[in-house]
Design an enzyme around this catalytic site. Structure first.
Site, short mmCIF file in Angstrom:
data_model
loop_
_atom_site.label_atom_id
_atom_site.label_comp_id
_atom_site.label_asym_id
_atom_site.label_seq_id
_atom_site.Cartn_x
_atom_site.Cartn_y
_atom_site.Cartn_z
CD GLU A 152 -12.93 0.09 7.05
OE1 GLU A 152 -14.51 0.55 6.85
OE2 GLU A 152 -12.68 0.06 6.46
CD GLU A 198 6.30 10.14 -16.34
OE1 GLU A 198 5.86 9.22 -15.65
OE2 GLU A 198 6.14 10.33 -17.03
CB VAL A 224 -5.64 0.62 4.51
CG1 VAL A 224 -5.44 -0.59 3.39
CG2 VAL A 224 -6.40 1.58 3.98
N GLY A 225 -5.15 -2.36 6.37
CA GLY A 225 -4.28 -3.87 7.04
C GLY A 225 -3.94 -4.57 5.46
CG LEU A 237 -9.26 -12.08 9.95
CD1 LEU A 237 -8.50 -12.98 11.18
CD2 LEU A 237 -10.60 -12.54 10.44
CB ILE A 238 -5.35 -6.57 10.44
CG1 ILE A 238 -4.61 -7.69 10.95
CG2 ILE A 238 -4.92 -5.44 11.51
CD1 ILE A 238 -2.69 -8.21 10.89
CG HIS A 275 9.92 6.67 -16.68
ND1 HIS A 275 9.96 8.03 -15.56
CD2 HIS A 275 9.02 6.98 -17.38
CE1 HIS A 275 9.10 8.68 -16.08
NE2 HIS A 275 7.92 8.28 -17.15
CD GLU A 284 6.66 4.49 -19.85
OE1 GLU A 284 5.78 5.96 -19.83
OE2 GLU A 284 6.79 4.47 -18.69
#
Length: 613
Positions: free
Chosen positions: A311, A159, A330-331, A307-308, A78, A81
């Protein structure tokens, strides 16, 4: 399924270029021209000619990030960068690059992740060559000026300070800290003043020398992906890029790989109680899985996530919401690094849900058991394939800076001819891979984290870098056994076939003397309707906006708040019903206004008949 053409190779006369892909796979709706280059030095590039762009842009992604930091200097990738921006041998003035961009309507940025360091900029289209020349020097002859070092250490430290109160950063570092401490995944990637100045100074380590060593070791052309977008022709862009990047040194650095997963047996079946900064309640369920990237054309993680994470009626979320325990779910698969990934199921928790964490996870395993019993379904895969094809064909045109940054990173994972389409390509139905991933989603492989302010005063551990308070407990064998014996729940069902996936993309012919502004086509005492036919983009897309007026919507603060609550409840009640349409690209939003309420929708036109539901 969109008609897509495959690239063919032609020979370049320039000795710096090994091969050219003259026609990458792209959407038939994409009017830009593309060319892929593979340099003799191993660098890969995608060039984009867009005669209509206002801004030109370029990005270079180095396939090295904080996982490659030396053990004694956290944050060095970092820091590297940051330091690259501050002067090169050709342009020694430390703000030369930034000043040139700001003087020509441009901007720049960069980010460092576990495996990538990505640099990108945009600039007014007339000044691409000047900006690209200054940019290329980062990878040819940076100075790493000693006089800038202290200031940039402070910039990195600031940061990190900014992130200290951010729960997302805190939870990410906690996840890393609770795995194998000897695995590179556990590193503190951001760095701060302690890791980049104070501690190295005490240990007699010269950070600038380590920086030079890091850049010299890892900044190799064979680990670089470049993307350039401009108004110039592909031949002009090629000449520009070959001249500037053909001389970047190839040190033949192998791509770092991490075949061992950071979560081994001793890190599984663990329960973490975590105190957040904000007053949030979340449940995170994580499973270690192998790296699935090489299976991108069958994408078993995407299939299971579809599938998981569904909704609609009969879904895991539908059942958990009906009990009043969660509102969102969320899956799906989550990236780790080359060699390992994660599969996650995350939910927010209501106050009641916080009291039923074990029951929520039991339902998760019931749904997973349902998927095992049903087995992989080819029609579900084909539906995912159709959705991806539509999404790729009609995706909106990205802004140059974000587009080049993304493509530069994707060049490390996909062949040049597939780099634009690879994330959407689903070609091979592989039930064996789906079952392999499904087999990893078992109670004996689980990690559970619950985040809540209610754990204040109940913790006994502190994460080193962010000070996150938490308590770690082993999940009892009794609980693991209960989850392992999760039976089938009759309320769980696979989704119905999605009737909203569009198939007819025929464009109606433009009306003669079509007006340039919307025309009032219906005018009654109750409503007014305006219409305008698309005479610019010629895509099978429609935007329908409705405004409903009510004198009560804004009469006082109480009515305003009640209108807002009404729309939030309406959106929540519509979620399950409208989910299939949303998957197919029908997006809508409801907002309360000072006049009443506003409904905004956008959809592919062949969905309009289905949207009448």
């Amino acid at each position: 399924s969109p008609k897509i053409s495959f690239g063919h190779y032609i020979t370049m006369t320039d000795p710096a270029v090994r091969r050219v892909v003259s026609d990458v796979i792209r959407s038939p709706e994409d009017k830009r021209e593309y060319r892929g280059l593979e340099f003799i030095n191993g660098l890969k590039a995608v060039l984009i000619s867009d005669p209509t762009t206002d801004k030109s842009s370029a990005a270079l992604d180095v396939h090295i990030g904080s996982l490659s930091d030396p053990p004694n200097i956290s944050g060095l990738a970092h820091f590297c960068e940051h330091m690259l921006f501050l002067g090169t041998e050709k342009y020694p003035k430390e703000n030369e690059y930034s000043q040139f961009l700001s003087e020509h309507a441009g901007s720049s940025n960069a980010f460092t992740s576990g495996e990538h360091t990505n640099y990108y900029f945009d600039v007014s289209h007339e000044h691409l060559q000047g900006a690209l020349d200054r940019f290329a020097q980062f990878f040819l002859c940076p100075l790493f000026d000693e006089s800038c070092k202290d200031r940039e250490v402070n910039a990195v430290d600031s940061e990190h300070e900014k992130n200290l109160m951010n729960d997302a950063w805190r939870l990410f570092q906690l996840e890393k800290a609770t795995g194998n401490p000897k695995h590179p995944f556990s590193k503190f990637g951001t760095g701060n003043k302690l890791t980049l100045e104070t501690r190295p100074s005490k240990e007699g380590v010269d950070v600038r020398q380590e920086l030079l060593k890091f850049h010299s070791t890892y900044y190799s052309s064979n680990l670089m992906g470049l993307c350039v977008l401009g108004r110039e022709s592909l031949d002009e862009l090629t000449a520009m890029v070959v001249k500037l990047f053909g001389e970047v040194e190839n040190k033949n650095v192998p791509v770092p790989e991490f075949p061992e997963h950071p979560f081994q047996e001793q890190h599984l079946k663990q329960f973490y109680k975590v105190v957040p900064i904000k007053d949030i309640r979340n449940l995170y369920v994580t499973f270690p899985i192998p790296d699935l990237q090489k299976y991108y054309k069958s994408n078993p993680g995407h299939y299971l996530g579809h599938l998981i994470g569904h909704e609609g009626p009969g879904s895991l979320l539908s059942e958990l919401k009906s009990k009043g325990w969660v509102n969102t779910l969320v899956g799906g698969q989550k990236e780790g690094a080359r060699g390992f990934m994660f599969f996650i199921i995350n939910v927010d928790l209501t106050e009641e849900g916080l009291l039923h964490v074990e029951d929520i996870i039991f339902h998760m395993f019931q749904y997973i058991q349902k998927l095992r019993t049903e087995g992989p379904q080819e029609w579900v895969f084909e539906e995912c394939k159709d959705l991806n094809n539509v999404a790729f064909r009609f995706k909106d045109k990205e802004r140059p800076r974000g587009y080049t940054s993304k493509i530069a990173g994707l060049l490390h994972y996909y062949p040049l001819k597939e780099v634009l389409a690879a994330e959407y390509l689903l070609e091979d139905f592989r039930p064996d891979l789906i079952e392999m991933v499904l087999d990893k989603l078992r109670p004996e492989h689980v990690r559970v984290a619950v985040v809540s302010k209610s754990f204040e005063g109940q913790t006994d551990m502190t994460e080193e870098w962010y000070g996150t308070q938490y308590k770690q407990e082993a999940i009892s064998e009794e609980t693991i056994k209960k989850w392992a014996n999760a039976d089938l729940n009759g309320k769980f069902k696979l989704p119905m076939k999605n009737e909203f996936i569009p198939t007819n993309f025929e464009i109606y012919p433009l009306e003669k003397e079509s007006p340039s502004v919307p025309t009032l086509i219906k005018d009654t005492a109750m409503s007014k309707v305006w219409f305008k036919q698309d005479d610019k983009f010629f895509l099978p897309k429609a935007c329908l906006n409705f405004e409903f007026f009510s004198p009560f919507a804004y009469v006082d603060p109480l009515h305003c708040n009640m209108a807002y609550l009404y729309l939030e409840l309406l959106k929540d009640s519509l979620n399950e019903y409208a989910y299939a349409a949303e998957l197919a690209g029908l997006n809508y939003d409801l907002q309360n206004t000072i006049y009443g309420m506003y409904v905004m929708t956008s959809l592919l036109c062949s969905e309009v008949s289905g949207a009448q539901h």
